[in-house]
Design a protein around this motif. Sequence first.
Motif, PDB file in Angstrom:
ATOM      1  N   ASP A   1      -5.685   2.434 -13.026  1.00 38.96           N
ATOM      2  CA  ASP A   1      -6.192   1.127 -12.583  1.00 38.96           C
ATOM      3  C   ASP A   1      -5.074   0.179 -12.156  1.00 38.96           C
ATOM      4  OD1 ASP A   1      -8.698   2.043 -13.185  1.00 38.96           O
ATOM      5  OD2 ASP A   1      -9.002   0.761 -14.945  1.00 38.96           O
TER       6      ASP A   1
ATOM      7  N   ARG B   1      -4.741  -1.005  -8.263  1.00 34.38           N
ATOM      8  CA  ARG B   1      -4.934  -2.423  -7.916  1.00 34.38           C
ATOM      9  C   ARG B   1      -3.705  -2.964  -7.183  1.00 34.38           C
ATOM     10  NH1 ARG B   1      -7.757  -3.065 -13.161  1.00 34.38           N
ATOM     11  NH2 ARG B   1      -9.931  -3.613 -12.713  1.00 34.38           N
TER      12      ARG B   1
ATOM     13  N   HIS C   1      -5.653   0.013  -3.442  1.00 32.77           N
ATOM     14  CA  HIS C   1      -6.534   1.180  -3.378  1.00 32.77           C
ATOM     15  C   HIS C   1      -7.751   0.939  -4.270  1.00 32.77           C
ATOM     16  CE1 HIS C   1      -7.903   5.346  -3.742  1.00 32.77           C
ATOM     17  NE2 HIS C   1      -7.063   5.682  -2.781  1.00 32.77           N
ATOM     18  N   SER C   2      -8.897   1.452  -3.865  1.00 33.68           N
ATOM     19  CA  SER C   2     -10.095   1.303  -4.687  1.00 33.68           C
ATOM     20  C   SER C   2      -9.935   2.061  -5.997  1.00 33.68           C
ATOM     21  CB  SER C   2     -11.329   1.812  -3.935  1.00 33.68           C
ATOM     22  OG  SER C   2     -11.164   3.172  -3.570  1.00 33.68           O
ATOM     23  N   LEU C   3     -10.573   1.546  -7.052  1.00 33.59           N
ATOM     24  CA  LEU C   3     -10.499   2.186  -8.358  1.00 33.59           C
ATOM     25  C   LEU C   3     -11.424   3.396  -8.408  1.00 33.59           C
ATOM     26  CD1 LEU C   3     -10.520  -0.889 -10.777  1.00 33.59           C
ATOM     27  CD2 LEU C   3      -8.594   0.179  -9.599  1.00 33.59           C
ATOM     28  N   TYR C   4     -11.130   4.293  -9.342  1.00 27.35           N
ATOM     29  CA  TYR C   4     -11.981   5.472  -9.520  1.00 27.35           C
ATOM     30  C   TYR C   4     -13.101   5.132 -10.488  1.00 27.35           C
ATOM     31  CZ  TYR C   4      -8.957   8.309  -6.700  1.00 27.35           C
ATOM     32  OH  TYR C   4      -8.268   8.822  -5.625  1.00 27.35           O
ATOM     33  N   ARG C   5     -14.153   4.538  -9.908  1.00 26.94           N
ATOM     34  CA  ARG C   5     -15.314   4.131 -10.694  1.00 26.94           C
ATOM     35  C   ARG C   5     -16.604   4.564 -10.017  1.00 26.94           C
ATOM     36  NH1 ARG C   5     -11.730   2.989 -13.551  1.00 26.94           N
ATOM     37  NH2 ARG C   5     -11.525   1.229 -14.982  1.00 26.94           N
ATOM     38  N   ARG C   6     -16.518   5.566  -9.145  1.00 25.56           N
ATOM     39  CA  ARG C   6     -17.720   6.010  -8.452  1.00 25.56           C
ATOM     40  C   ARG C   6     -18.721   6.561  -9.460  1.00 25.56           C
ATOM     41  NH1 ARG C   6     -16.126  10.414  -6.211  1.00 25.56           N
ATOM     42  NH2 ARG C   6     -17.510  11.814  -7.356  1.00 25.56           N
TER      43      ARG C   6
ATOM     44  N   SER D   1       0.815  -1.212   0.000  1.00 28.76           N
ATOM     45  CA  SER D   1       0.000   0.000   0.000  1.00 28.76           C
ATOM     46  C   SER D   1       0.849   1.263   0.000  1.00 28.76           C
ATOM     47  CB  SER D   1      -0.929   0.012   1.218  1.00 28.76           C
ATOM     48  OG  SER D   1      -0.177  -0.002   2.416  1.00 28.76           O
TER      49      SER D   1
END
Length: 438
Positions: free
Chosen positions: A421, A425, A429-434, A257
């Motif tokens: 992405d 990954r 970290h979460s992807l920027y897909r909000r 991380s």
Amino acid sequence: MMNTALKLLLKQHVGPPCKPIVKINEQVKRGQLIAVPDGIGVNIHASFSGKIVEITSDYIGIEDFDLNEPLDNFVKLDKNLNHLQLIEAAGVVGAGGAGFPAFIKYAHPFENNDGTVIINAAECEPSLQHNIYQIENDFDTVLRGLKYMMEVTNAKKGVVATKHKYKKAFLTIRKALEKEPNIELFDLSDMYPAGDERVIIREVCGIQLAPGELPFKAKAIVSNVETFKNITRAIEDLRPVFTKDLTVGGKVNLNSSGKVFMDVPLGITAREMLEKVNGVIEPIGPLYVGGPFMGQIKDIDTPITKTTGGFLVAMPLLDLKEEKFGLIGCECGAQLPELRDLAQLMKAEVVGELNCKRMEPDENGRLRCNLPGICPGQAPTVLKLKKMGATTILIGTCESRTNTVARVTPNMGLKLIHKSDFTLRATGHSLYRRIDKA
């Protein structure tokens, strides 16, 4: 002693490469001036004591240096210089990535004592953590740098701009400012690119700068956390800039991380830093120098410079030779040439290229976003790319535009890939897909 030459790049700033002032076989001390600006730029100093073995148009090579040389063993700056002259002599640049010479940025005092000096503590790139680490562990050094620059520029007010999600840092700043009546804490929006200079000016000062306009027009100056630390060191310790703070993470064996490293000597390579996190986890993708959004794919032997923010080892890239890519360029992340290169690495065919509707040329012809962080709907852009034959949309955009593209691509039967992405990954970290509600 190290036998492999350390490479100190001659371009670590905005402007042309510096001019070497040393000779082959010359013995130098850590902190010794070895190159000077050739136009706009900053001084470069030796990051280790050793022998000059190579001088090219791109770098100066040093051998016979000791990796364990104490950091407090350096050639000091001239104590008779004033604050601004010390910043110039030390070679302080915008350490957040821009690389603009600090002595130029702070050379013109505000009239009528009505200006604002702002610490950019947004740590906006996901996975990078070293600025927040600095605040949590030694904010006082950064704060003193801010106060020095308020004095130099006759600024009426200072501001520390950060995000409340960094709870420990936020509380540390708030407590430190209890006795500072002229300095305030500002809570930035938790979005990318909240750390963009024009976004900070818009949020803190309520002024929207046009593409190409400088913060001074808004009676403000913005520098990042590490820049202020280096300013304090130049003034108080007479210390040149010869180290860098950075984050190393991704597909590595230790702290995927992100592991923070403070005061790493300039010229140390990505390869050496990856050894400090116990190497990589195969298979791997590209090495990104910087963050997931603005980072660039580089070679593993890339040396650390004054603007290096991190080394992130990405996931393996996809093999998409059957896909047809439509590209959308963005100043806040990846512009079209970078997306084109990324598509080539994934073996995809590019059938269409368009820029975000916000992109417009500044006075120098450079394409800039006219309202960073606030993006219009992208349905017409995506539809045009689909009509060009695209089956996948490749972007490297700000959080707002990623949201607008993610909202429409599924409805058009298209796939979506964001430049970030593969590093996100890798770092967990979460992807920027909000996808917000319309």
